[in-house]
Design a protein around this motif. Structure first.
Motif, PDB file in Angstrom:
ATOM      1  N   PRO A  77       0.984  -1.215  -0.094  1.00  0.00           N
ATOM      2  CA  PRO A  77       0.083  -0.084  -0.038  1.00  0.00           C
ATOM      3  C   PRO A  77       0.687   1.378   0.029  1.00  0.00           C
ATOM      4  O   PRO A  77       0.375   2.235  -0.360  1.00  0.00           O
ATOM      5  CB  PRO A  77      -0.904  -0.177   1.355  1.00  0.00           C
ATOM      6  CG  PRO A  77       0.029  -1.126   2.199  1.00  0.00           C
ATOM      7  CD  PRO A  77       0.683  -2.046   1.232  1.00  0.00           C
ATOM      8  N   ALA A  78       2.096   1.100   0.546  1.00  0.00           N
ATOM      9  CA  ALA A  78       2.963   2.363   0.410  1.00  0.00           C
ATOM     10  C   ALA A  78       3.681   2.669  -0.807  1.00  0.00           C
ATOM     11  O   ALA A  78       3.650   3.680  -1.403  1.00  0.00           O
ATOM     12  CB  ALA A  78       3.956   2.229   1.533  1.00  0.00           C
ATOM     13  N   CYS A  79       4.053   1.608  -1.756  1.00  0.00           N
ATOM     14  CA  CYS A  79       5.005   1.647  -2.934  1.00  0.00           C
ATOM     15  C   CYS A  79       4.497   1.112  -3.982  1.00  0.00           C
ATOM     16  O   CYS A  79       4.878   1.020  -5.076  1.00  0.00           O
ATOM     17  CB  CYS A  79       6.433   1.539  -2.691  1.00  0.00           C
ATOM     18  SG  CYS A  79       6.922  -0.188  -2.578  1.00  0.00           S
ATOM     19  N   GLY A  80       3.452   0.056  -3.840  1.00  0.00           N
ATOM     20  CA  GLY A  80       3.058  -0.642  -4.819  1.00  0.00           C
ATOM     21  C   GLY A  80       3.903  -1.956  -5.425  1.00  0.00           C
ATOM     22  O   GLY A  80       3.590  -2.596  -6.057  1.00  0.00           O
ATOM     23  N   GLY A  81       4.979  -2.169  -4.377  1.00  0.00           N
ATOM     24  CA  GLY A  81       5.782  -3.140  -4.591  1.00  0.00           C
ATOM     25  C   GLY A  81       5.061  -4.522  -4.314  1.00  0.00           C
ATOM     26  O   GLY A  81       4.154  -4.457  -3.806  1.00  0.00           O
ATOM     27  N   ARG A  82       5.854  -5.449  -4.734  1.00  0.00           N
ATOM     28  CA  ARG A  82       5.613  -7.128  -4.573  1.00  0.00           C
ATOM     29  C   ARG A  82       5.661  -7.391  -3.103  1.00  0.00           C
ATOM     30  O   ARG A  82       6.529  -7.177  -2.357  1.00  0.00           O
ATOM     31  CB  ARG A  82       6.388  -8.021  -5.349  1.00  0.00           C
ATOM     32  CG  ARG A  82       5.957  -9.499  -5.428  1.00  0.00           C
ATOM     33  CD  ARG A  82       6.668 -10.083  -6.533  1.00  0.00           C
ATOM     34  NE  ARG A  82       8.227 -10.080  -6.235  1.00  0.00           N
ATOM     35  CZ  ARG A  82       8.832 -10.835  -5.513  1.00  0.00           C
ATOM     36  NH1 ARG A  82       8.267 -12.011  -5.061  1.00  0.00           N
ATOM     37  NH2 ARG A  82      10.138 -10.843  -5.419  1.00  0.00           N
ATOM     38  N   LEU A  83       4.517  -7.878  -2.274  1.00  0.00           N
ATOM     39  CA  LEU A  83       4.490  -8.495  -1.070  1.00  0.00           C
ATOM     40  C   LEU A  83       5.069  -9.735  -0.867  1.00  0.00           C
ATOM     41  O   LEU A  83       4.581 -10.848  -1.939  1.00  0.00           O
ATOM     42  CB  LEU A  83       3.237  -8.311  -0.494  1.00  0.00           C
ATOM     43  CG  LEU A  83       2.417  -6.734  -0.455  1.00  0.00           C
ATOM     44  CD1 LEU A  83       1.316  -6.924   0.114  1.00  0.00           C
ATOM     45  CD2 LEU A  83       3.439  -6.266   0.621  1.00  0.00           C
ATOM     46  N   GLN A  84       5.829 -10.149  -0.280  1.00  0.00           N
ATOM     47  CA  GLN A  84       6.668 -11.424   0.036  1.00  0.00           C
ATOM     48  C   GLN A  84       5.917 -12.091   1.323  1.00  0.00           C
ATOM     49  O   GLN A  84       5.994 -11.317   2.412  1.00  0.00           O
ATOM     50  CB  GLN A  84       7.860 -11.435   0.123  1.00  0.00           C
ATOM     51  CG  GLN A  84       8.846 -10.996  -1.097  1.00  0.00           C
ATOM     52  CD  GLN A  84      10.115 -10.960  -1.119  1.00  0.00           C
ATOM     53  OE1 GLN A  84      10.764 -10.509   0.008  1.00  0.00           O
ATOM     54  NE2 GLN A  84      10.786 -11.302  -2.183  1.00  0.00           N
ATOM     55  N   SER A  85       5.533 -13.321   1.186  1.00  0.00           N
ATOM     56  CA  SER A  85       4.784 -14.070   2.315  1.00  0.00           C
ATOM     57  C   SER A  85       6.171 -14.134   3.658  1.00  0.00           C
ATOM     58  O   SER A  85       7.052 -14.726   3.283  1.00  0.00           O
ATOM     59  CB  SER A  85       4.521 -15.551   1.800  1.00  0.00           C
ATOM     60  OG  SER A  85       3.809 -16.074   3.115  1.00  0.00           O
ATOM     61  N   VAL A  86       5.558 -13.681   4.545  1.00  0.00           N
ATOM     62  CA  VAL A  86       6.500 -14.119   5.685  1.00  0.00           C
ATOM     63  C   VAL A  86       6.164 -15.220   6.528  1.00  0.00           C
ATOM     64  O   VAL A  86       6.836 -16.042   7.072  1.00  0.00           O
ATOM     65  CB  VAL A  86       6.553 -12.585   6.640  1.00  0.00           C
ATOM     66  CG1 VAL A  86       7.439 -12.811   7.965  1.00  0.00           C
ATOM     67  CG2 VAL A  86       7.310 -11.641   5.863  1.00  0.00           C
ATOM     68  N   ASP A  87       4.698 -15.355   6.806  1.00  0.00           N
ATOM     69  CA  ASP A  87       4.157 -16.256   7.381  1.00  0.00           C
ATOM     70  C   ASP A  87       2.601 -16.444   7.277  1.00  0.00           C
ATOM     71  O   ASP A  87       1.862 -15.470   7.217  1.00  0.00           O
ATOM     72  CB  ASP A  87       4.139 -15.876   8.985  1.00  0.00           C
ATOM     73  CG  ASP A  87       3.745 -17.080   9.902  1.00  0.00           C
ATOM     74  OD1 ASP A  87       3.203 -18.162   9.318  1.00  0.00           O
ATOM     75  OD2 ASP A  87       4.153 -17.087  10.967  1.00  0.00           O
TER      76      ASP A  87
END
Ligand SMILES: [Zn+2]
Length: 144
Positions: free
Chosen positions: A70-80
């Motif tokens: 939501p901040a930069c539009g980048g790809r979110l990686q699963s942490v957990d």
């Protein structure tokens, strides 16, 4: 199972849990004074509503999508995918299992993002969109 079927199954299951808890407590409730009845029925409620909160949160999570940062539009990686969080709520005790993501671009930590957030952000970004769409796009994901 679609959302309506899932909701109907949860309501059916929780109805059975409530009936079993009430049946177990009923003899004691009948023997108690008014304050004792309220105390025992509050315990029945906590035993039932904690699992209701768990099921409702799980049903919401079933509709979540990792989306974009939501901040930069980048790809979110699963942490957990299912980090447990134990809570003592107003209506009962329960454990939530929520997915957590971290942005590969800016490092922002994000809990599950609703599937509609991307579309709302896209609408807000293309030609400005309306204020409500921008607010929805900003408000859905939560920071840790
Ligand atoms: Zn980011």
């Amino acid at each position: 199972m679609d959302r309506e079927d899932l909701s109907a199954a949860i309501i059916q299951e929780m109805g059975a849990v409530f009936m079993a808890a009430l049946a177990e407590a009923w003899p004691s409730v009948l023997e108690a004074d008014l304050a004792g009845m309220e105390q025992q029925l509050r315990q029945v409620g906590r035993a039932v509503f904690g699992p209701v909160v768990e099921r409702a949160a799980a049903a919401q999570a079933a509709g979540l999508d990792r989306g974009a940062c939501p901040a930069c539009g980048g790809r979110l990686q699963s942490v957990d995918q299912a980090r447990p969080r134990h809570l003592q709520g107003l209506v009962g005790d329960y454990t939530l299992h929520r997915a957590y993501y971290q942005c590969a671009g800016c490092g922002l930590s994000v809990r599950g993002v609703r599937a509609g957030a991307r579309a709302a952000r896209r609408a807000a970004g293309a030609g400005g969109g309306d204020a409500r769409a921008r607010a929805v796009a900003r408000g859905l994901p939560r920071r840790d």
